[in-house]
Design a protein around this motif. Structure first.
Motif, mmCIF file in Angstrom:
data_model
loop_
_atom_site.group_PDB
_atom_site.id
_atom_site.type_symbol
_atom_site.label_atom_id
_atom_site.label_comp_id
_atom_site.label_asym_id
_atom_site.label_seq_id
_atom_site.Cartn_x
_atom_site.Cartn_y
_atom_site.Cartn_z
ATOM 1 N N TYR B 44 65.676 68.129 78.345
ATOM 2 C CA TYR B 44 64.275 67.752 78.128
ATOM 3 C C TYR B 44 63.386 68.991 77.969
ATOM 4 O O TYR B 44 63.451 69.902 78.800
ATOM 5 C CB TYR B 44 63.750 66.925 79.316
ATOM 6 N N THR B 45 62.560 68.997 76.932
ATOM 7 C CA THR B 45 61.629 70.108 76.765
ATOM 8 C C THR B 45 60.388 69.917 77.627
ATOM 9 O O THR B 45 59.728 70.853 78.025
ATOM 10 C CB THR B 45 61.210 70.235 75.282
ATOM 11 N N ARG B 46 60.036 68.653 77.869
ATOM 12 C CA ARG B 46 58.945 68.376 78.813
ATOM 13 C C ARG B 46 59.522 67.503 79.946
ATOM 14 O O ARG B 46 59.505 66.284 79.889
ATOM 15 C CB ARG B 46 57.800 67.638 78.124
ATOM 16 N N GLN B 47 59.995 68.197 80.967
ATOM 17 C CA GLN B 47 60.691 67.469 82.040
ATOM 18 C C GLN B 47 59.755 66.545 82.803
ATOM 19 O O GLN B 47 60.165 65.476 83.273
ATOM 20 C CB GLN B 47 61.340 68.479 83.004
ATOM 21 N N TRP B 48 58.465 66.970 82.912
ATOM 22 C CA TRP B 48 57.512 66.115 83.643
ATOM 23 C C TRP B 48 57.405 64.737 82.986
ATOM 24 O O TRP B 48 57.312 63.707 83.633
ATOM 25 C CB TRP B 48 56.130 66.773 83.729
ATOM 26 N N ALA B 49 57.436 64.728 81.612
ATOM 27 C CA ALA B 49 57.316 63.456 80.903
ATOM 28 C C ALA B 49 58.510 62.561 81.189
ATOM 29 O O ALA B 49 58.366 61.335 81.377
ATOM 30 C CB ALA B 49 57.174 63.692 79.401
ATOM 31 N N ALA B 50 59.700 63.170 81.263
ATOM 32 C CA ALA B 50 60.891 62.376 81.585
ATOM 33 C C ALA B 50 60.770 61.784 82.986
ATOM 34 O O ALA B 50 61.068 60.601 83.219
ATOM 35 C CB ALA B 50 62.140 63.245 81.485
ATOM 36 N N ALA B 51 60.282 62.642 83.931
ATOM 37 C CA ALA B 51 60.145 62.162 85.316
ATOM 38 C C ALA B 51 59.111 61.043 85.410
ATOM 39 O O ALA B 51 59.358 59.993 86.020
ATOM 40 C CB ALA B 51 59.766 63.318 86.235
ATOM 41 N N VAL B 52 57.947 61.246 84.768
ATOM 42 C CA VAL B 52 56.894 60.221 84.817
ATOM 43 C C VAL B 52 57.383 58.924 84.159
ATOM 44 O O VAL B 52 57.149 57.818 84.650
ATOM 45 C CB VAL B 52 55.600 60.743 84.129
ATOM 46 N N GLY B 53 58.095 59.070 83.024
ATOM 47 C CA GLY B 53 58.648 57.879 82.352
ATOM 48 C C GLY B 53 59.579 57.104 83.256
ATOM 49 O O GLY B 53 59.509 55.869 83.348
ATOM 50 N N TRP B 54 60.439 57.848 83.953
ATOM 51 C CA TRP B 54 61.411 57.201 84.835
ATOM 52 C C TRP B 54 60.656 56.428 85.945
ATOM 53 O O TRP B 54 60.953 55.260 86.231
ATOM 54 C CB TRP B 54 62.324 58.251 85.459
ATOM 55 N N VAL B 55 59.636 57.115 86.538
ATOM 56 C CA VAL B 55 58.875 56.482 87.634
ATOM 57 C C VAL B 55 58.074 55.291 87.115
ATOM 58 O O VAL B 55 58.037 54.231 87.744
ATOM 59 C CB VAL B 55 57.946 57.522 88.302
ATOM 60 N N LEU B 56 57.453 55.466 85.938
ATOM 61 C CA LEU B 56 56.637 54.380 85.387
ATOM 62 C C LEU B 56 57.494 53.134 85.143
ATOM 63 O O LEU B 56 57.093 52.001 85.446
ATOM 64 C CB LEU B 56 55.974 54.844 84.085
ATOM 65 N N TYR B 57 58.718 53.358 84.611
ATOM 66 C CA TYR B 57 59.640 52.237 84.399
ATOM 67 C C TYR B 57 59.886 51.517 85.716
ATOM 68 O O TYR B 57 59.818 50.285 85.811
ATOM 69 C CB TYR B 57 60.963 52.766 83.818
ATOM 70 N N LEU B 58 60.129 52.315 86.757
ATOM 71 C CA LEU B 58 60.415 51.722 88.073
ATOM 72 C C LEU B 58 59.204 50.923 88.565
ATOM 73 O O LEU B 58 59.343 49.787 89.055
ATOM 74 C CB LEU B 58 60.758 52.842 89.063
ATOM 75 N N VAL B 59 57.995 51.510 88.408
ATOM 76 C CA VAL B 59 56.779 50.836 88.886
ATOM 77 C C VAL B 59 56.579 49.507 88.145
ATOM 78 O O VAL B 59 56.324 48.465 88.751
ATOM 79 C CB VAL B 59 55.544 51.756 88.697
ATOM 80 N N ASP B 88 58.409 54.420 76.505
ATOM 81 C CA ASP B 88 58.986 54.876 75.225
ATOM 82 C C ASP B 88 58.332 56.181 74.788
ATOM 83 O O ASP B 88 59.010 57.151 74.466
ATOM 84 C CB ASP B 88 58.716 53.821 74.135
ATOM 85 N N VAL B 89 56.976 56.157 74.808
ATOM 86 C CA VAL B 89 56.209 57.315 74.326
ATOM 87 C C VAL B 89 56.511 58.544 75.190
ATOM 88 O O VAL B 89 56.733 59.654 74.676
ATOM 89 C CB VAL B 89 54.707 56.994 74.345
ATOM 90 N N LEU B 90 56.552 58.345 76.513
ATOM 91 C CA LEU B 90 56.806 59.471 77.416
ATOM 92 C C LEU B 90 58.163 60.109 77.146
ATOM 93 O O LEU B 90 58.306 61.336 77.165
ATOM 94 C CB LEU B 90 56.720 58.999 78.869
ATOM 95 N N LEU B 91 59.181 59.274 76.885
ATOM 96 C CA LEU B 91 60.508 59.855 76.663
ATOM 97 C C LEU B 91 60.631 60.528 75.300
ATOM 98 O O LEU B 91 61.386 61.489 75.149
ATOM 99 C CB LEU B 91 61.592 58.802 76.891
ATOM 100 N N VAL B 92 59.851 60.038 74.315
ATOM 101 C CA VAL B 92 59.818 60.744 73.034
ATOM 102 C C VAL B 92 59.186 62.120 73.254
ATOM 103 O O VAL B 92 59.681 63.139 72.747
ATOM 104 C CB VAL B 92 59.029 59.935 71.982
#
Lengths: 222, 363
Positions: B44-59, B88-92
């Protein structure tokens, strides 16, 4: 008993009933009682010659009024009252007994029991008529099995002799059972002035010990 | 809460399907998405986005599950759906170069939270969501210029594979519920039909029984009369009176009254009174509820006594919860009594007086 006939006052609004009861009393072979006065109004009868009668025979239904509440008043004044009524449901019977009436005679059963009841009451002996036996059956839970059977058969039956025969006992014993049930009921203790007369009988039968008398009196004086 | 069995059964099935949907989404995210995210963390080039995406999915998944299982408001479906699309957008954003490669797990996965979120909506909502998901994918591929045939075929495979499962599960779950409703309604209708038939049979049997009773009570006597028996004969008259009293009692047995035993005794007393007998009925205590055969056993002998009475009869009932005693005293000739079942019968004579008593002792 002195040998003199028991004097009776009849308070009853139906002349035919007064005549009927008088006939029964006059027809008694022992001439044990005599009617000294009668009328349809409690106060009028008491003002007359029946004011000093040994026993008052009181109908509960006088004209339009039911005089259940007068029973206590008469008994408190020291009179021996035999209630004579067609209202023979257990509640009414128990109510007048609690008010101090010495006996209850149902109009259904009166003929054979009337004079016996009057004489017994005049001598302060407990006298239980079949309808009273029924009322006691529904109310008093402290009776022995024999007393209960005697009450039950007496309630169903026509004479103490037939009860005695069915129970295989003497008539005197049956009378004792039935009277004792009445005394026990009296002892259950609601204030009833003429029950002081029953007290003597209760002691006689060993139902009440002498040391219980104080308690009994204080209760009756409430 | 409704008591309709078909609704209860259908609700139970629906509940099972919703729980299953939540479990699938949960396993998908924790089992697949998490593993892929961790395994490709360095990609991941923007790891924060991957982390936020993962958490948002969970929420979104947890909120959707709670709303579904607790029966919360349905108004939150589309806001949660939009939040899922944001994954979707966050992981892109997290890995633009990997738009259709394994590190971007969102395209197929968001459909599972959508299944939960739109479970209580018509299927069109889920389809609309999946179309939006697809549109986002297409826009993303164009934006990052990932238009090779390999990319396109991979995208089609991911979307088709996920959508088939998600839509299939959605339709299957709802179809199961509908089928369960049909089955439950069928079963309820069958039960009702069975109950109605049993009631009809009971009524018919009761009628037949009553007919037999009536027959027994009167037929012999009527036959004797027809054959020339003398109606003036006191014995015949007594039996006729007893038959009449029994018939009255049989009729009284079906009356719906608070005190059936007394009601039946009064029916017998009525017949005696019509013959000119003076009857009195005294009752002490409260009569407990007794079954009809016990009442019949208690009243049979008293009815015979009443029927035999010449001029006066006294009926007494003494009742408590443990005991019922019915007695008759009457001026009556001796009567023939048979011992009834379930109660004690005693009788006695005193001159011309007949006394008899039936007594039931319970417990």
């Amino acid at each position: 008993m002195t040998g003199l006939p028991v004097t009776v006052g009849i308070i009853e609004d139906h002349p035919v009933v007064v005549d009927g009861v008088t006939t029964w009393i006059n027809a008694d072979p022992g001439q044990r009682a005599v009617v000294v006065g009668s009328g349809a109004d409690v106060d009028e009868v008491l003002a007359g010659p029946a004011g000093a009668a040994d026993v008052l025979l009181l109908d509960l239904h006088l004209g339009e009024t039911v005089v259940v509440d007068r029973v206590a008043e008469l008994c408190t004044a020291g009179r021996r009252v035999v209630v004579y009524s067609g209202m023979d449901d257990p509640d009414t019977i128990l109510a007048v007994l609690e008010a101090g009436a010495s006996a209850f005679l149902s109009k259904h059963e009166a003929g054979g029991h009337c004079v016996d009841t009057i004489v017994a009451v005049a001598t302060d002996r407990p006298y239980v008529t079949p309808s009273v036996a029924g009322a006691l059956l529904s109310e008093a839970p402290h009776l022995s099995a024999q007393e209960r059977t005697a009450l039950l058969l007496w309630f169903q039956s026509m004479s103490k002799a037939s009860v005695a025969r069915r129970m295989g006992l003497s008539e005197a014993t049956v009378r004792q059972y039935i009277d004792r049930a009445r005394v026990k009921y009296a002892k259950l203790g609601r204030p009833a002035p003429t029950k002081t007369a029953l007290l003597a009988r209760a002691i006689e039968d060993g139902l009440i010990r002498a040391d219980e008398i104080r308690e009994y009196r204080s209760h009756a004086a409430e | 809460m409704t008591a309709e069995p078909s609704v209860v059964v259908a609700e139970r099935y629906a509940r099972g399907a919703t729980v299953a949907a939540v479990v699938i989404a949960g396993f998908w995210h924790l089992g697949y998405d998490s593993v892929v995210t961790v395994a490709n963390w360095g990609v991941y080039t923007r790891q924060w986005a991957a982390a936020v995406g993962w958490v948002l999915y969970l929420v979104v998944g947890v909120a959707g599950a709670v709303l579904l299982l607790r029966g919360g408001s349905r108004r939150w479906a589309w806001p949660l759906g939009v939040a899922a699309l944001a994954v979707d957008v966050l992981l892109v954003l997290a890995a633009p170069a990997q738009v259709i490669l394994p590190p971007n797990w969102a395209w197929g996965a968001v459909g599972w939270v959508a299944v939960i979120v739109f479970w209580r909506h018509r299927a069109a909502h889920l389809v609309a969501f999946l179309v939006a998901d697809t549109a986002l994918l297409v826009v993303s591929m164009v934006a990052v210029d990932a238009g090779s045939s390999q990319h396109v075929s991979r995208a089609i495979m991911v979307l088709l594979g996920a959508f088939t499962l998600q839509l299939g599960y959605n339709f299957g779950g709802h179809g199961l519920r509908t089928a369960a409703g049909w089955a439950a309604r069928d079963s309820a209708a069958r039960t009702e039909a069975t109950a109605r038939r049993a009631a009809a049979e009971a009524v018919a049997e009761d009628r037949a029984q009553r007919y037999r009773e009536l027959h027994r009570a009167t037929a012999t006597l009527l036959a004797e009369l027809a054959a020339g028996a003398d109606p003036a004969d006191p014995a015949i008259r007594r039996r006729a009176a007893a038959g009449a009293a029994r018939l009255r009692r049989l009729m009284a047995e079906t009356d719906d009254v608070p005190d059936p035993l007394l009601h039946e005794l009064r029916a017998g007393a009525d017949v005696a009174e019509r013959r000119g007998v003076q009857v009195s009925l005294s009752v002490v205590g409260t009569v407990p509820q007794l079954p009809v055969d016990l009442r019949r056993a208690l009243t049979e002998a008293p009815i015979l006594g009443l029927s035999a009475a010449r001029s006066v009869a006294r009926v007494t009932v003494v009742a408590s919860q443990q005991e019922v005693a019915v007695a008759v005293v009457a001026d009556a000739p001796p009567v023939r009594l048979s011992q009834p079942r379930g109660v004690d019968l005693t009788h006695d004579r005193d001159g011309d007086q007949l006394w008899l008593e039936t007594r039931w002792t319970g417990g």
